[in-house]
Design a protein around this motif. Structure first.
Motif, mmCIF file in Angstrom:
data_model
loop_
_atom_site.group_PDB
_atom_site.id
_atom_site.type_symbol
_atom_site.label_atom_id
_atom_site.label_comp_id
_atom_site.label_asym_id
_atom_site.label_seq_id
_atom_site.Cartn_x
_atom_site.Cartn_y
_atom_site.Cartn_z
ATOM 1 N N ARG A 166 -17.859 27.939 83.433
ATOM 2 C CA ARG A 166 -17.756 27.518 84.834
ATOM 3 C C ARG A 166 -17.809 26.004 85.012
ATOM 4 N NH1 ARG A 166 -21.210 32.605 86.424
ATOM 5 N NH2 ARG A 166 -19.523 33.954 87.130
ATOM 6 N N PHE A 167 -18.447 25.313 84.094
ATOM 7 C CA PHE A 167 -18.539 23.857 84.140
ATOM 8 C C PHE A 167 -18.323 23.320 82.735
ATOM 9 C CE2 PHE A 167 -21.328 25.433 87.493
ATOM 10 C CZ PHE A 167 -20.913 24.705 88.591
ATOM 11 N N GLN A 168 -18.027 22.052 82.632
ATOM 12 C CA GLN A 168 -17.894 21.435 81.318
ATOM 13 C C GLN A 168 -19.273 21.190 80.720
ATOM 14 O OE1 GLN A 168 -15.606 17.862 81.882
ATOM 15 N NE2 GLN A 168 -13.694 18.960 81.557
ATOM 16 N N ALA A 169 -19.294 21.103 79.418
ATOM 17 C CA ALA A 169 -20.519 20.745 78.713
ATOM 18 C C ALA A 169 -20.740 19.244 78.863
ATOM 19 C CB ALA A 169 -20.399 21.114 77.232
ATOM 20 N N PRO A 170 -21.963 18.794 78.708
ATOM 21 C CA PRO A 170 -22.181 17.348 78.737
ATOM 22 C C PRO A 170 -21.428 16.700 77.573
ATOM 23 C CG PRO A 170 -24.218 18.527 78.197
ATOM 24 C CD PRO A 170 -23.174 19.552 78.472
ATOM 25 N N GLU A 171 -21.007 15.456 77.755
ATOM 26 C CA GLU A 171 -20.273 14.776 76.686
ATOM 27 C C GLU A 171 -21.120 14.648 75.433
ATOM 28 O OE1 GLU A 171 -18.300 11.179 77.852
ATOM 29 O OE2 GLU A 171 -17.635 12.079 79.740
ATOM 30 N N TYR A 193 -27.930 21.359 81.632
ATOM 31 C CA TYR A 193 -28.574 22.558 82.167
ATOM 32 C C TYR A 193 -28.175 23.783 81.346
ATOM 33 C CZ TYR A 193 -29.555 19.996 86.525
ATOM 34 O OH TYR A 193 -29.998 19.103 87.471
ATOM 35 N N ASP A 194 -29.137 24.630 81.087
ATOM 36 C CA ASP A 194 -28.909 25.866 80.358
ATOM 37 C C ASP A 194 -27.822 26.690 81.050
ATOM 38 O OD1 ASP A 194 -29.649 28.951 80.104
ATOM 39 O OD2 ASP A 194 -30.321 27.926 78.284
ATOM 40 N N ARG A 195 -26.761 27.003 80.316
ATOM 41 C CA ARG A 195 -25.612 27.724 80.882
ATOM 42 C C ARG A 195 -25.988 29.082 81.455
ATOM 43 N NH1 ARG A 195 -20.841 26.766 76.409
ATOM 44 N NH2 ARG A 195 -20.397 24.627 77.030
ATOM 45 N N GLU A 196 -26.791 29.830 80.729
ATOM 46 C CA GLU A 196 -27.141 31.182 81.186
ATOM 47 C C GLU A 196 -27.897 31.141 82.507
ATOM 48 O OE1 GLU A 196 -29.091 33.404 78.113
ATOM 49 O OE2 GLU A 196 -27.356 33.284 76.769
ATOM 50 N N GLU A 197 -28.787 30.179 82.662
ATOM 51 C CA GLU A 197 -29.560 30.076 83.901
ATOM 52 C C GLU A 197 -28.666 29.673 85.068
ATOM 53 O OE1 GLU A 197 -32.918 27.506 83.272
ATOM 54 O OE2 GLU A 197 -33.619 28.685 81.556
ATOM 55 N N THR A 217 -33.670 24.179 95.675
ATOM 56 C CA THR A 217 -34.844 23.997 94.816
ATOM 57 C C THR A 217 -34.677 24.609 93.423
ATOM 58 O OG1 THR A 217 -35.891 25.986 95.737
ATOM 59 C CG2 THR A 217 -36.425 23.864 96.788
ATOM 60 N N ALA A 218 -33.489 25.076 93.121
ATOM 61 C CA ALA A 218 -33.245 25.685 91.801
ATOM 62 C C ALA A 218 -33.456 24.647 90.696
ATOM 63 C CB ALA A 218 -31.837 26.242 91.724
ATOM 64 N N THR A 219 -34.096 25.074 89.644
ATOM 65 C CA THR A 219 -34.279 24.227 88.466
ATOM 66 C C THR A 219 -33.790 24.997 87.247
ATOM 67 O OG1 THR A 219 -36.552 25.002 88.159
ATOM 68 C CG2 THR A 219 -36.258 22.967 89.423
ATOM 69 N N PHE A 220 -33.377 24.242 86.254
ATOM 70 C CA PHE A 220 -32.832 24.856 85.048
ATOM 71 C C PHE A 220 -33.464 24.218 83.825
ATOM 72 C CE2 PHE A 220 -29.497 24.599 88.308
ATOM 73 C CZ PHE A 220 -29.315 25.946 88.551
ATOM 74 N N THR A 221 -33.634 25.015 82.797
ATOM 75 C CA THR A 221 -34.136 24.532 81.527
ATOM 76 C C THR A 221 -33.092 23.626 80.892
ATOM 77 O OG1 THR A 221 -35.315 26.631 81.264
ATOM 78 C CG2 THR A 221 -35.030 25.287 79.286
ATOM 79 N N SER A 222 -33.559 22.629 80.196
ATOM 80 C CA SER A 222 -32.665 21.751 79.453
ATOM 81 C C SER A 222 -32.197 22.465 78.188
ATOM 82 C CB SER A 222 -33.415 20.467 79.081
ATOM 83 O OG SER A 222 -32.601 19.616 78.325
ATOM 84 N N ALA A 223 -30.915 22.281 77.860
ATOM 85 C CA ALA A 223 -30.361 22.927 76.662
ATOM 86 C C ALA A 223 -29.453 21.953 75.925
ATOM 87 C CB ALA A 223 -29.576 24.181 77.059
ATOM 88 N N ARG A 224 -29.270 22.218 74.648
ATOM 89 C CA ARG A 224 -28.356 21.382 73.851
ATOM 90 C C ARG A 224 -26.933 21.527 74.370
ATOM 91 N NH1 ARG A 224 -30.594 20.012 68.554
ATOM 92 N NH2 ARG A 224 -32.617 21.022 68.390
ATOM 93 N N ARG A 225 -26.126 20.534 74.089
ATOM 94 C CA ARG A 225 -24.748 20.461 74.565
ATOM 95 C C ARG A 225 -23.980 21.769 74.354
ATOM 96 N NH1 ARG A 225 -19.624 19.656 73.067
ATOM 97 N NH2 ARG A 225 -18.360 18.264 74.338
#
Length: 186
Positions: free
Chosen positions: A115-120, A125-129, A154-162
């Motif tokens: 749905r969105f691009q990955a960070p460069e 943000y964790d894709r699944e969340e 107020t949604a927050t997401f876990t940080s994830a690798r690229r």
């Protein structure tokens, strides 16, 4: 003069007090004069959604300022809605919001994970969340689910690798538009 918001300790960072106070003064003037959005430095719901402040030691607590910004954005949206309905009618307002909502839908139709691009590089943000929240948004638009602007805001997401993440800025911009649509009909 009393502080507008609670402050962080001198060892912690918060939003720059002068910047926050100047913005809220401009916002108050714009809201009271009902001339938001007219000038380059005017304040409206979009300006509220995109404002940022420097972080400094002993500044205003970010959570308190962010909550006030959320309420302010909602107030501007509701005022815009009232003025639009007074001029064009409620049916036209709903058509207007439906048009805005349809700009969000194509991304919701993309497969989960795409749905969105990955960070460069780095993290995002964790894709699944993010996808789980977008599934709720899809159900809301399909009238099969409940979701509020506040929940999106107020949604927050876990940080994830690229490799397992979406680009944060793109997700934030998309959710800001979705918040505006939901707040416009609440």
């Amino acid at each position: 003069m009393a502080a507008m918001f609670p402050t962080a300790s001198r060892l912690r960072t918060g939003y720059d007090r002068e910047q926050v106070e100047a913005f809220f003064e401009r916002a108050r003037s714009a809201y009271e004069s009902e001339q938001s959005g007219a000038a380059e430095d005017a304040v409206d719901e979009n300006a509220v959604a995109s404002v940022s402040f420097d972080l400094v030691r002993g500044g205003y607590l970010t959570s308190s300022v962010d909550s006030a910004l959320d309420r302010l954005q909602t107030a501007f949206i509701q005022r815009h809605r009232t003025a639009f309905i007074a001029e064009h009618g409620e049916e036209k307002w709903m058509e207007h919001i439906a048009e805005r909502a349809t700009t969000l839908y194509p991304r919701l139709l993309r497969p989960a994970g795409e749905r969105f691009q990955a960070p460069e590089r780095g993290r995002g943000y964790d894709r699944e969340e993010v996808d789980a929240l977008l599934e709720r948004l899809t159900r809301y638009f399909d009238r099969d689910g409940h979701l509020t602007a506040e929940e999106l805001r107020t949604a927050t997401f876990t940080s994830a690798r690229r490799s397992r993440a979406y680009h944060e800025g793109t997700v934030d911009a998309y959710l800001a538009r979705a918040v505006e649509v939901l707040a416009s009909v609440e």
